[in-house]
Write a protein that holds these residues in place. Structure first.
Motif, PDB file in Angstrom:
ATOM      1  N   VAL A 190     -46.775   2.905  38.747  1.00 32.09           N
ATOM      2  CA  VAL A 190     -46.931   3.613  37.470  1.00 32.09           C
ATOM      3  C   VAL A 190     -46.770   2.666  36.295  1.00 32.09           C
ATOM      4  O   VAL A 190     -47.531   2.722  35.317  1.00 32.09           O
ATOM      5  N   ILE A 191     -45.797   1.785  36.373  1.00 31.82           N
ATOM      6  CA  ILE A 191     -45.532   0.898  35.236  1.00 31.82           C
ATOM      7  C   ILE A 191     -46.392  -0.368  35.281  1.00 31.82           C
ATOM      8  O   ILE A 191     -46.480  -1.094  34.282  1.00 31.82           O
ATOM      9  N   ARG A 192     -47.008  -0.644  36.419  1.00 27.45           N
ATOM     10  CA  ARG A 192     -47.843  -1.844  36.543  1.00 27.45           C
ATOM     11  C   ARG A 192     -49.286  -1.590  36.106  1.00 27.45           C
ATOM     12  O   ARG A 192     -49.983  -2.518  35.681  1.00 27.45           O
ATOM     13  N   ARG A 193     -49.739  -0.342  36.200  1.00 33.43           N
ATOM     14  CA  ARG A 193     -51.137  -0.041  35.854  1.00 33.43           C
ATOM     15  C   ARG A 193     -51.336  -0.132  34.350  1.00 33.43           C
ATOM     16  O   ARG A 193     -50.653   0.531  33.586  1.00 33.43           O
ATOM     17  N   ARG A 194     -52.300  -0.931  33.923  1.00 33.48           N
ATOM     18  CA  ARG A 194     -52.496  -1.178  32.488  1.00 33.48           C
ATOM     19  C   ARG A 194     -53.420  -0.129  31.872  1.00 33.48           C
ATOM     20  O   ARG A 194     -54.565  -0.403  31.487  1.00 33.48           O
ATOM     21  N   VAL A 195     -52.893   1.067  31.770  1.00 32.19           N
ATOM     22  CA  VAL A 195     -53.641   2.171  31.170  1.00 32.19           C
ATOM     23  C   VAL A 195     -54.011   1.819  29.729  1.00 32.19           C
ATOM     24  O   VAL A 195     -53.164   1.364  28.952  1.00 32.19           O
ATOM     25  N   GLY A 196     -55.273   2.008  29.374  1.00 30.71           N
ATOM     26  CA  GLY A 196     -55.725   1.769  28.003  1.00 30.71           C
ATOM     27  C   GLY A 196     -56.087   0.345  27.679  1.00 30.71           C
ATOM     28  O   GLY A 196     -56.393   0.042  26.521  1.00 30.71           O
ATOM     29  N   VAL A 197     -56.071  -0.559  28.662  1.00 30.65           N
ATOM     30  CA  VAL A 197     -56.284  -1.978  28.364  1.00 30.65           C
ATOM     31  C   VAL A 197     -57.665  -2.247  27.764  1.00 30.65           C
ATOM     32  O   VAL A 197     -57.822  -3.158  26.948  1.00 30.65           O
ATOM     33  N   ARG A 198     -58.662  -1.455  28.105  1.00 31.26           N
ATOM     34  CA  ARG A 198     -60.002  -1.680  27.547  1.00 31.26           C
ATOM     35  C   ARG A 198     -60.090  -1.222  26.084  1.00 31.26           C
ATOM     36  O   ARG A 198     -60.957  -1.671  25.354  1.00 31.26           O
ATOM     37  N   ARG A 199     -59.190  -0.349  25.690  1.00 35.62           N
ATOM     38  CA  ARG A 199     -59.192   0.151  24.316  1.00 35.62           C
ATOM     39  C   ARG A 199     -58.272  -0.686  23.423  1.00 35.62           C
ATOM     40  O   ARG A 199     -58.644  -1.067  22.314  1.00 35.62           O
TER      41      ARG A 199
END
Length: 304
Positions: A190-199
């Motif tokens: 959960v904390i490793r996934r870079r949610v929003g990195v493309r934005r």
């Protein structure tokens, strides 16, 4: 009444006095009516016959699919032999509260009735325990993280409403006279996934630091991380779930969701007991609160 809930390495006393909300009050009313009917040794069919109702009407009332009018409530109380005015007034009070308008009702066109019912239970809970293997729990999300997550799964027309709903859930719980205990157990993924990195590359590290600030600033909130080094655990099979506890005799609630599908179980359902045992097993694999927050900060720093 107060609950003692394990939130990390300590026990915290929690209460929800006079702040249950209409969904919980409605559940309490139904539970009380069922208890009174059983004490009177009456079946649903017998009650319907004596009151000249269709049996389906009582089934809907006891199942929470319809409300009960003041006249019908008084008729049920009389049939069940309620002679104490205080008991009858308690039932009327629960019914009034159950029929009151809740703040989340303004979102009824944006999310399912099942999800709004869960939010109603959440609003009156004394303790919230949640396991998440994939995403930051809604009660810990920043607006930017929530927007990114919701944007990937829904129409833009209602994105802002859904994000606002998550924000209001957080605010109303933490501004209650006595906030609930909140324990979140997250897989390290959960904390490793870079949610929003493309934005925006700052969305995820900002989210992680926000979680730490929330946990450090509120004794009722604890976050635990199950590290990759723990290997496989039952949560990988079980998936995300939430357990709610109440201080008013309502019992425990289990909520599970998968996309738009929501399942909420209340009472003595054996599945609740099994999931509770799984939660404890997952918690035993987690880092302690201090180590968990340190890992979250370390992860945030690595992303920057």
């Amino acid at each position: 009444m107060a609950l003692e809930v394990r939130t990390g390495l300590r026990k915290v006393r929690c209460s929800a006095v006079n702040q249950h909300g209409p969904v919980v009050q409605g559940a309490l009313l139904r539970r009380r009516l069922i208890e009174l009917r059983r004490l009177a040794r009456l079946t649903q069919e017998e009650v319907a016959r004596d009151l000249e109702w269709h049996t389906s009407k009582l089934i809907r009332i006891e199942g929470g699919r319809t409300g009960v009018s003041r006249v019908d409530l008084d008729a049920l109380g009389h049939l069940y032999g309620v002679s104490d005015p205080a008991v009858m007034e308690e039932l009327r009070h629960l019914n009034r509260e159950a029929r009151s308008k809740a703040w989340w009702s303004s979102f009824k066109n944006d999310v399912s009735d099942a999800y709004l019912t869960y939010i109603g239970f959440e609003a009156g809970a004394s303790a919230i325990r949640q396991f998440q293997p994939l995403a930051i729990p809604g009660l810990l999300q920043t607006e930017a993280y929530a927007e990114t997550l919701v944007d990937a799964a829904t129409d833009m027309a209602i994105l802002k409403q859904l994000v606002q709903l998550r924000k209001l859930r957080q605010e109303t719980l933490r501004h209650r006279p006595v906030p609930p205990c909140e324990l979140f157990v997250l897989d390290e993924a959960v904390i490793r996934r870079r949610v929003g990195v493309r934005r925006d590359r700052t969305i995820m590290p900002t989210q992680l630091r926000h979680m730490v600030e929330v946990a450090e600033g509120n004794e009722h909130i604890s976050i635990r991380i199950v590290p990759f080094e723990s290997g496989s655990h039952v949560g990988m099979v079980r998936g995300a779930f939430t357990l709610l506890e109440f201080d008013n005799g309502l019992g425990e609630l289990l909520h599970r969701e998968n996309g738009d599908l929501h399942e909420t179980l209340v009472g003595e359902d054996p599945r609740i007991r099994h999931v509770r045992a799984d939660f404890e097993a997952i918690l035993d694999e987690a880092l302690d609160p201090t180590e968990s927050l340190a890992l979250i900060l370390e992860t945030a720093a690595s992303m920057e």
